[in-house]
Design a protein around this motif. Structure first.
Motif, PDB file in Angstrom:
ATOM      1  N   UNK A  32       0.829  -1.211   0.000  1.00  0.00           N
ATOM      2  CA  UNK A  32       0.000   0.000   0.000  1.00  0.00           C
ATOM      3  C   UNK A  32       0.862   1.260   0.000  1.00  0.00           C
ATOM      4  N   UNK A  33       1.903   1.269   0.816  1.00  0.00           N
ATOM      5  CA  UNK A  33       2.720   2.465   0.985  1.00  0.00           C
ATOM      6  C   UNK A  33       3.437   2.854  -0.306  1.00  0.00           C
ATOM      7  N   UNK A  34       3.933   1.852  -1.041  1.00  0.00           N
ATOM      8  CA  UNK A  34       4.722   2.141  -2.234  1.00  0.00           C
ATOM      9  C   UNK A  34       3.998   1.807  -3.541  1.00  0.00           C
ATOM     10  N   UNK A  35       2.767   1.277  -3.431  1.00  0.00           N
ATOM     11  CA  UNK A  35       2.027   0.846  -4.632  1.00  0.00           C
ATOM     12  C   UNK A  35       2.895  -0.109  -5.461  1.00  0.00           C
ATOM     13  N   UNK A  36       3.521  -1.039  -4.767  1.00  0.00           N
ATOM     14  CA  UNK A  36       4.466  -1.965  -5.383  1.00  0.00           C
ATOM     15  C   UNK A  36       3.786  -3.282  -5.745  1.00  0.00           C
ATOM     16  N   UNK A  37       4.308  -3.948  -6.755  1.00  0.00           N
ATOM     17  CA  UNK A  37       3.855  -5.296  -7.084  1.00  0.00           C
ATOM     18  C   UNK A  37       4.473  -6.286  -6.096  1.00  0.00           C
ATOM     19  N   UNK A  38       3.692  -7.267  -5.672  1.00  0.00           N
ATOM     20  CA  UNK A  38       4.175  -8.288  -4.739  1.00  0.00           C
ATOM     21  C   UNK A  38       4.251  -9.634  -5.457  1.00  0.00           C
ATOM     22  N   UNK A  39       5.319 -10.372  -5.193  1.00  0.00           N
ATOM     23  CA  UNK A  39       5.565 -11.654  -5.839  1.00  0.00           C
ATOM     24  C   UNK A  39       5.819 -12.729  -4.783  1.00  0.00           C
ATOM     25  N   UNK A  40       5.306 -13.940  -5.041  1.00  0.00           N
ATOM     26  CA  UNK A  40       5.484 -15.075  -4.141  1.00  0.00           C
ATOM     27  C   UNK A  40       5.249 -16.341  -4.958  1.00  0.00           C
ATOM     28  N   UNK A  41       5.620 -17.496  -4.457  1.00  0.00           N
ATOM     29  CA  UNK A  41       5.282 -18.749  -5.135  1.00  0.00           C
ATOM     30  C   UNK A  41       3.815 -19.081  -4.903  1.00  0.00           C
ATOM     31  N   UNK A  42       3.227 -19.789  -5.837  1.00  0.00           N
ATOM     32  CA  UNK A  42       1.821 -20.160  -5.685  1.00  0.00           C
ATOM     33  C   UNK A  42       1.621 -21.107  -4.502  1.00  0.00           C
TER      34      UNK A  42
END
Length: 348
Positions: free
Chosen positions: A95-105
């Motif tokens: 939310x703070x940086x409007x960043x994309x988040x990535x993780x394994x499924x």
């Protein structure tokens, strides 16, 4: 870069590789820190892991957001795996940086089940889990109570994520990082391998001083130690000369450390084989591997790891397991093994 401080201050990025900075954050446990990593991408940063949902961590992030990240923000958040110290601040940072988040499924799906199951359905599952391990009395009550305390260390997850898997490339100004996933500590733990610099961000998968917890947990992998040992073989084949772990200092003993971790688990397995001559519950076997006076948070890990080692021995035919509601393990003697081999041969 070769003379990294042993006492790196919290909240102050320190360069440890080409375009890679270590950002140390506090943990309110015996293991008192986690290393996050920042990868330089010219006009922004790629952040690897986020820290715990904890007041001291949030305050540190707020100060950083208003200072060094104000002009050069975090663009991408890569979460190595689902554990609280790695994913706990991901939602706030997104939310703070409007960043994309990535993780394994695999870890994303398990995070949903683990952190946000309603208490009315989760508590009976946890109770059955600990009963299967033979836990009772005060220790049982402590573990059930600890389940709620541990869950609060996450609080929320990112609203949207993108999935990464082995072979994917995370591009940065400082070079390309290839995703390599390992299993055991979590379902699908992500690591980043830079072939050009021969450096790897290993998260919790390979640690320089302590061994990653490999345990059976509610809704988790059925044979996590098998998964972990198999994945270590894949990691041994990588020509890494320097690795950046989530705990401890960056190190250059990558292949030697993997060999040490494998030997550690071999020794643990031998202790259980020698100690379970009679039917033994997981609860009874914990003392063969760990100090049984551990506080609930640490005892939870010790219990799960003991179960994982017993389950692995069962899977390779060196332990018998009886019981449905409560497991009981007994070492298979040489005579039993010979009888089983004879029976198998005569049935062919």
């Amino acid at each position: 870069m070769d003379n990294i401080q042993k006492d790196i201050p919290f909240g102050s990025p320190v360069q440890v590789g080409q375009g890679v900075f270590l950002l140390k954050m506090p943990l309110p446990f015996r293991l008192d820190h986690i290393n996050l990593y920042l990868i330089d991408d010219q006009d922004g940063w790629i952040l690897v892991d986020t820290g715990l949902n904890h007041r001291a961590v949030r305050e540190t992030w707020e100060a950083l957001a208003d200072s060094i990240f104000q002009q050069k923000p975090i663009k991408k958040i890569l979460i190595t795996h689902l554990h609280p110290d790695h994913i706990g601040q991901a939602a706030w940072l997104q939310r703070r940086f409007k960043a994309d988040a990535y993780i394994s499924e695999g870890d994303w799906l398990m995070a949903q089940r683990l952190w946000f199951s309603p208490a009315e359905s989760a508590i009976p599952r946890y109770a059955a889990h600990y009963r299967a391990f033979g836990v009772d009395g005060e220790r049982f009550e402590q573990l059930i109570e600890n389940r709620g305390n541990y869950q609060r260390l996450v609080k929320e997850l990112p609203l949207q994520v993108k999935f990464l898997r082995t072979g994917d490339i995370v591009s940065a100004a400082s070079g390309d990082w290839r995703v390599v996933s390992g299993s055991g500590h979590s379902p699908e733990h992500l690591c980043l391998w830079n072939e050009a610099s021969r450096e790897m961000i290993t998260g919790d998968h390979v640690l320089p001083k302590i061994t990653p917890n490999i345990g059976i947990i509610v809704g988790g992998l059925s044979n996590p130690l098998e998964n972990y040992l198999l994945s270590l073989e894949d990691f041994l084949a990588i020509d890494c000369t320097r690795y950046f772990p989530a705990h401890g200092l960056p190190s250059e003993n990558y292949h030697e450390r993997i060999a040490e971790i494998k030997m550690h688990h071999h020794r643990q397995l031998q202790k259980l084989l020698g100690g379970c001559g009679e039917p033994t519950t997981v609860y009874e076997a914990v003392g063969m591997l760990f100090n049984t006076e551990l506080p609930p948070h640490q005892y939870m890990f010790a219990l799960g790891e003991t179960a994982a080692h017993l389950r692995y021995l069962e899977s390779i035919g060196l332990m018998h397991r009886d019981g449905e509601k409560t497991w009981s393990f007994k070492s298979v003697s040489q005579a039993d093994q010979q009888r089983e081999e004879t029976a198998c041969a005569s049935s062919v």
